[in-house]
Design a protein around this motif. Structure first.
Motif, PDB file in Angstrom:
ATOM      1  N   ASP A   1       0.866  -1.188   0.000  1.00  0.00           N
ATOM      2  CA  ASP A   1       0.000   0.000   0.000  1.00  0.00           C
ATOM      3  C   ASP A   1       0.898   1.231   0.000  1.00  0.00           C
ATOM      4  OD1 ASP A   1      -2.152   1.646   0.031  1.00  0.00           O
ATOM      5  OD2 ASP A   1      -2.724   1.274   2.113  1.00  0.00           O
ATOM      6  N   PHE A   2       0.533   2.210  -0.812  1.00  0.00           N
ATOM      7  CA  PHE A   2       1.344   3.422  -0.927  1.00  0.00           C
ATOM      8  C   PHE A   2       0.406   4.612  -1.058  1.00  0.00           C
ATOM      9  CE2 PHE A   2       4.176   6.499  -2.995  1.00  0.00           C
ATOM     10  CZ  PHE A   2       5.336   6.334  -2.234  1.00  0.00           C
ATOM     11  N   VAL A   3       0.341   5.475  -0.038  1.00  0.00           N
ATOM     12  CA  VAL A   3      -0.547   6.641  -0.028  1.00  0.00           C
ATOM     13  C   VAL A   3       0.293   7.897  -0.173  1.00  0.00           C
ATOM     14  CG1 VAL A   3      -2.240   7.956   1.285  1.00  0.00           C
ATOM     15  CG2 VAL A   3      -2.224   5.448   1.421  1.00  0.00           C
ATOM     16  N   LEU A   4       0.003   8.686  -1.199  1.00  0.00           N
ATOM     17  CA  LEU A   4       0.788   9.889  -1.476  1.00  0.00           C
ATOM     18  C   LEU A   4       0.227  11.126  -0.799  1.00  0.00           C
ATOM     19  CD1 LEU A   4       1.376   9.412  -5.323  1.00  0.00           C
ATOM     20  CD2 LEU A   4       2.965   8.877  -3.476  1.00  0.00           C
ATOM     21  N   ASN A   5      -1.050  11.153  -0.511  1.00  0.00           N
ATOM     22  CA  ASN A   5      -1.693  12.368  -0.020  1.00  0.00           C
ATOM     23  C   ASN A   5      -1.225  12.728   1.385  1.00  0.00           C
ATOM     24  OD1 ASN A   5      -3.199  12.441  -2.385  1.00  0.00           O
ATOM     25  ND2 ASN A   5      -4.852  11.204  -1.508  1.00  0.00           N
ATOM     26  N   TYR A   6      -1.001  14.018   1.609  1.00  0.00           N
ATOM     27  CA  TYR A   6      -0.657  14.540   2.923  1.00  0.00           C
ATOM     28  C   TYR A   6      -1.541  15.751   3.199  1.00  0.00           C
ATOM     29  CZ  TYR A   6       2.097  17.417  -0.263  1.00  0.00           C
ATOM     30  OH  TYR A   6       2.486  18.216  -1.305  1.00  0.00           O
ATOM     31  N   ASN A   7      -1.659  16.151   4.478  1.00  0.00           N
ATOM     32  CA  ASN A   7      -2.610  17.208   4.859  1.00  0.00           C
ATOM     33  C   ASN A   7      -1.951  18.346   5.629  1.00  0.00           C
ATOM     34  OD1 ASN A   7      -2.043  15.927   7.230  1.00  0.00           O
ATOM     35  ND2 ASN A   7      -4.158  15.787   7.950  1.00  0.00           N
ATOM     36  N   HIS A   8      -0.692  18.593   5.385  1.00  0.00           N
ATOM     37  CA  HIS A   8       0.031  19.602   6.173  1.00  0.00           C
ATOM     38  C   HIS A   8       1.009  20.355   5.281  1.00  0.00           C
ATOM     39  CE1 HIS A   8       3.512  16.854   6.096  1.00  0.00           C
ATOM     40  NE2 HIS A   8       2.625  15.904   6.316  1.00  0.00           N
ATOM     41  N   LYS A   9       1.495  21.471   5.811  1.00  0.00           N
ATOM     42  CA  LYS A   9       2.508  22.245   5.095  1.00  0.00           C
ATOM     43  C   LYS A   9       3.814  21.468   5.033  1.00  0.00           C
ATOM     44  CE  LYS A   9       0.855  26.907   6.195  1.00  0.00           C
ATOM     45  NZ  LYS A   9       1.207  28.211   6.816  1.00  0.00           N
ATOM     46  N   LEU A  10       4.501  21.627   3.925  1.00  0.00           N
ATOM     47  CA  LEU A  10       5.784  20.948   3.757  1.00  0.00           C
ATOM     48  C   LEU A  10       6.927  21.859   4.181  1.00  0.00           C
ATOM     49  CD1 LEU A  10       5.174  19.314   0.268  1.00  0.00           C
ATOM     50  CD2 LEU A  10       4.864  18.274   2.514  1.00  0.00           C
ATOM     51  N   GLN A  11       8.001  21.242   4.637  1.00  0.00           N
ATOM     52  CA  GLN A  11       9.190  22.023   4.939  1.00  0.00           C
ATOM     53  C   GLN A  11       9.825  22.477   3.621  1.00  0.00           C
ATOM     54  OE1 GLN A  11      10.311  23.042   7.734  1.00  0.00           O
ATOM     55  NE2 GLN A  11       9.177  21.833   9.224  1.00  0.00           N
ATOM     56  N   ILE A  12      10.536  23.598   3.668  1.00  0.00           N
ATOM     57  CA  ILE A  12      11.252  24.043   2.479  1.00  0.00           C
ATOM     58  C   ILE A  12      12.652  23.448   2.500  1.00  0.00           C
ATOM     59  CG2 ILE A  12       9.891  26.137   2.261  1.00  0.00           C
ATOM     60  CD1 ILE A  12      12.103  27.689   3.527  1.00  0.00           C
ATOM     61  N   VAL A  13      13.353  23.545   1.395  1.00  0.00           N
ATOM     62  CA  VAL A  13      14.619  22.845   1.212  1.00  0.00           C
ATOM     63  C   VAL A  13      15.629  23.193   2.300  1.00  0.00           C
ATOM     64  CG1 VAL A  13      16.563  22.515  -0.345  1.00  0.00           C
ATOM     65  CG2 VAL A  13      14.252  22.705  -1.271  1.00  0.00           C
ATOM     66  N   GLN A  14      15.678  24.460   2.711  1.00  0.00           N
ATOM     67  CA  GLN A  14      16.677  24.893   3.691  1.00  0.00           C
ATOM     68  C   GLN A  14      16.543  24.175   5.027  1.00  0.00           C
ATOM     69  OE1 GLN A  14      14.950  26.753   1.680  1.00  0.00           O
ATOM     70  NE2 GLN A  14      15.836  28.763   1.278  1.00  0.00           N
ATOM     71  N   TYR A  15      15.331  23.667   5.356  1.00  0.00           N
ATOM     72  CA  TYR A  15      15.107  23.056   6.657  1.00  0.00           C
ATOM     73  C   TYR A  15      14.959  21.542   6.579  1.00  0.00           C
ATOM     74  CZ  TYR A  15      13.522  27.903   6.935  1.00  0.00           C
ATOM     75  OH  TYR A  15      13.437  29.267   6.808  1.00  0.00           O
TER      76      TYR A  15
END
Length: 412
Positions: free
Chosen positions: A89-103
């Protein structure tokens, strides 16, 4: 998709989420009688959901939310014939802000040192530099210019730190960032504190910052500095540190503390509490007459520049709460950890760069925490607080929320 081992599956998924800028953790697993893993689930670090507080008003002391029920996951199952792990099983959906590359390197599942980073560390150690410092030395000046462009509306300038072996003053331009943390805009090791020296420092600072003048600059009561400010930054509001004024009050009128006089309390009210100009003038005149202070030269001179230090007259000017020497004192304490009396000029500024690195790392950590944790809203179903929580940084939001909650308790 198949993997030879559970470790290979984790590496693949972790590398994938690194590109997507979020973090994972190892969740449940099942094992057979030979303790061989037969299935495993890898989930987003924000998978679970913390139970909501049942009351209408949130308690003051409660940890910020980091789990918001994200459903992103990958489940692998051991195939009996090939003895390899297949993606079940592989679920791609997420429900939150992503970190940016610097962090991204600060995320829990990404905190590791690669071979390339290890090689960079060895080079940095040979050069006697910190790893982060070796990355930032090249772009530090550009970083200061960017910081000033965002946060340079209010600047403090102080020369109290004198730890170099020639006892020369170190002039530092400092401000606040969106997390109410110290941000260093520029620094200069001065020969002396004369008008000519300050003209060069202020003029060079404006030149380096592409001619952008701050709205407000806060300094001590140094006469040479005040004169230079009028010449170089005539359109910038010049405020005075309240700390230096209080210290000079002790020097000129310290006897009133011994006599249990009310002068110190009245003076403090004039500086911090009174909000109307007419009331300030009335209280000031009453204090001067009551204690026969009309001939006191220091108080008379201070009254002539009352627009630079009284709350009632400074409230029309942007200060972002920087009326004291809070920034300078905090910065001086940080500088002492890195600078020594026996440093030559090159060593002095190399170690000063480490102070800048420390402040930048603090900002980096705060930015990461801001994206990792949700702000705690004490009054639910309040559109203004909901909007503020999405707009302000956590530190500013807490201040705003406290003011908002106090305003709701007022009775007119």
């Amino acid at each position: 998709m198949e993997f030879n081992s559970e470790k290979d599956a984790y590496k693949f998924y972790n590398k994938y989420v690194f590109k997507m800028d979020f973090s994972i953790r190892k969740d449940y697993l099942n094992k057979d009688k030979e303790t061989v893993t037969t299935s495993r689930r890898y989930s987003c670090c924000k998978k679970c959901v913390k139970l909501n507080y049942e009351g209408d008003v949130m308690p003051k002391k409660i940890r910020a939310l980091t789990k918001i029920g994200c459903g992103a996951k990958m489940i692998i199952v051991l195939h009996g014939e090939t003895m390899k792990y297949r993606v079940h099983d592989f679920v791609l959906n997420y429900n939150h802000k992503l970190q940016i590359v610097q962090y991204s390197h600060m995320m829990p599942s990404q905190r590791k040192v690669s071979e390339v980073q290890g090689f960079q560390t060895e080079i940095s150690e040979d050069a006697r530099l910190l790893l982060k410092q070796s990355h930032e030395l090249i772009g530090k000046e550009a970083g200061m210019l960017i910081d000033y462009n965002f946060f340079g509306d209010v600047v403090t300038f102080d020369t109290t730190y004198k730890t170099n072996k020639e006892y020369r003053p170190l002039g530092v331009f400092v401000g606040f960032n969106q997390h109410r943390q110290i941000v260093i805009f520029s620094a200069a090791l001065m020969y002396d504190e004369t008008i000519d020296s300050f003209k060069w420092v202020f003029g060079t600072f404006l030149e380096v910052m592409c001619g952008k003048h701050p709205n407000t600059i806060l300094t001590d009561q140094d006469h040479a500095m005040a004169t230079t400010h009028l010449l170089v930054m005539p359109q910038t509001f010049h405020g005075l540190y309240t700390f230096h004024i209080k210290r000079n009050f002790m020097k000129h009128l310290g006897n009133h503390y011994k006599e249990n006089s009310d002068v110190p309390y009245i003076f403090g009210a004039c500086m911090y509490e009174i909000e109307e100009v007419k009331q300030f003038n009335r209280v000031w005149e009453a204090m001067m007459k009551k204690h026969n202070l009309e001939d006191n030269e220091w108080l008379s001179g201070l009254y002539r520049i009352c627009d630079k230090w009284t709350r009632c007259m400074m409230k029309e000017n942007l200060t972002t709460g920087m009326r004291s020497t809070q920034l300078s004192e905090s910065l001086n304490a940080a500088i002492k950890n890195y600078l020594k009396l026996d440093h030559d000029l090159v060593q002095f500024f190399r170690h000063f760069n480490r102070v800048v690195d420390e402040k930048r790392n603090n900002e980096l950590t705060a930015e990461y925490e801001m994206r990792q944790k949700l702000p705690m809203i004490r009054l639910r179903q309040t559109p203004m607080l909901m909007h503020a929580s999405e707009t302000y940084s956590p530190t500013i939001f807490v201040t705003f929320q406290n003011e908002y909650c106090e305003s709701t308790a007022m009775v007119i």
